[in-house]
Design an enzyme around this catalytic site. Structure first.
Site, mmCIF file in Angstrom:
data_model
loop_
_atom_site.group_PDB
_atom_site.id
_atom_site.type_symbol
_atom_site.label_atom_id
_atom_site.label_comp_id
_atom_site.label_asym_id
_atom_site.label_seq_id
_atom_site.Cartn_x
_atom_site.Cartn_y
_atom_site.Cartn_z
ATOM 1 N N GLU A 50 12.668 -52.181 33.611
ATOM 2 C CA GLU A 50 13.469 -53.175 34.182
ATOM 3 C C GLU A 50 14.460 -52.098 34.612
ATOM 4 O OE1 GLU A 50 16.704 -56.294 35.227
ATOM 5 O OE2 GLU A 50 16.355 -55.929 32.807
ATOM 6 N N ASP A 75 19.500 -47.853 34.305
ATOM 7 C CA ASP A 75 20.322 -47.905 35.352
ATOM 8 C C ASP A 75 21.483 -47.133 35.564
ATOM 9 O OD1 ASP A 75 22.833 -49.358 37.099
ATOM 10 O OD2 ASP A 75 21.586 -51.439 37.136
ATOM 11 N N ASP A 124 19.283 -53.704 45.573
ATOM 12 C CA ASP A 124 20.055 -53.890 47.191
ATOM 13 C C ASP A 124 18.710 -52.990 48.364
ATOM 14 O OD1 ASP A 124 20.929 -53.150 49.125
ATOM 15 O OD2 ASP A 124 22.517 -51.888 48.141
ATOM 16 N N LYS A 128 20.062 -51.666 56.252
ATOM 17 C CA LYS A 128 19.964 -49.837 57.492
ATOM 18 C C LYS A 128 18.732 -49.929 57.993
ATOM 19 C CE LYS A 128 25.288 -50.895 58.140
ATOM 20 N NZ LYS A 128 25.912 -50.245 58.253
ATOM 21 N N ASP A 160 16.657 -61.871 46.061
ATOM 22 C CA ASP A 160 17.203 -63.177 46.794
ATOM 23 C C ASP A 160 17.406 -63.196 48.463
ATOM 24 O OD1 ASP A 160 19.773 -61.427 47.023
ATOM 25 O OD2 ASP A 160 20.513 -62.164 47.512
#
Length: 223
Positions: A50, A75, A124, A128, A160
């Site tokens: 993950e 992470d 994320d 941009k 999402d």
């Protein structure tokens, strides 16, 4: 989160046998676990990652469902995955590990064809244009994933972000990479794998509370 709380979690992570925190130099030099994760887990079971695991909800949730697979949450923010690491220890889940490292170094962390599946959970979207190089499904990242995945390895993107969903689908089609399944709203359209709707992250619950659609793509980053 207060700085004292963060420091406490960092200290506690250092005591967890399921947490690995190499320096960048150790990773890019000759990372000790690369190609040898079966020695860490002491078995030959499939390895599932993950990436950008946050609190580790998917890492832990999947590990409970599939005890015959090994799960590694990655992470750079150790204070976040502290929760997942602690839960895995409290619930005696030997098939869970957490690795503090940057995602762009993933092909330094794992050997060729060492990984069976990769989950990207709410990355994320880096909307941009100048942030395209940081987008976790851009072509450069897909090439890194392809290096470490087995030939029949599978990737999962749950997000999402309609932008991230559409960008990734378009890129996959353009590169000729197989899309196994795609769904632009997993909670209203039938057919999503069970673990896509039954495991929810901290941020996902927040998105659902305000009625945001959750999307999902299952694919292979190889021709």
């Amino acid at each position: 989160m207060g700085s004292k709380n963060k420091l406490k979690r960092f200290k506690e992570n250092e005591t967890f046998a399921n947490v690995i925190q190499p320096t960048r130099e150790e990773v890019v030099g000759n990372f000790e676990h690369k190609g040898k994760w079966k020695d860490f887990f002491k078995n030959d079971n499939p390895i599932v990652l993950e990436l950008g695991c946050g609190k580790g909800e998917y890492t832990v949730g999947l590990a409970k469902r599939y005890p015959n697979k090994n799960f590694i949450g990655i992470d750079i923010k150790g204070a976040r995955f502290w929760r997942g690491a602690k839960t895995a220890i409290e619930e005696n889940l030997p098939n869970v590990a957490f690795l503090r490292s940057q995602i762009e170094l993933v092909d330094y962390l794992f050997g060729a064809q060492e990984v069976s599946e990769i989950w990207l959970t709410f990355p994320d979207p880096q909307i941009k244009y100048k942030r395209t190089k940081h987008r976790m499904t851009n072509e450069a990242f897909l090439e890194r994933y392809a290096k470490i995945l087995k030939p029949d390895g599978i990737m999962h993107l749950k997000t999402d972000s309609e932008f991230m969903h559409g960008y990734t689908l378009g890129l996959l089609h353009g590169l000729g990479y197989p899309v196994i399944y795609a769904n632009h709203n997993v909670y209203t359209n039938e057919g999503a794998p069970e673990e896509v709707t039954s495991i929810q992250t901290f941020y996902e619950n927040q998105y659902l509370e305000v009625g945001k659609a959750i999307t999902y793509i299952q694919f292979r980053p190889t021709n």
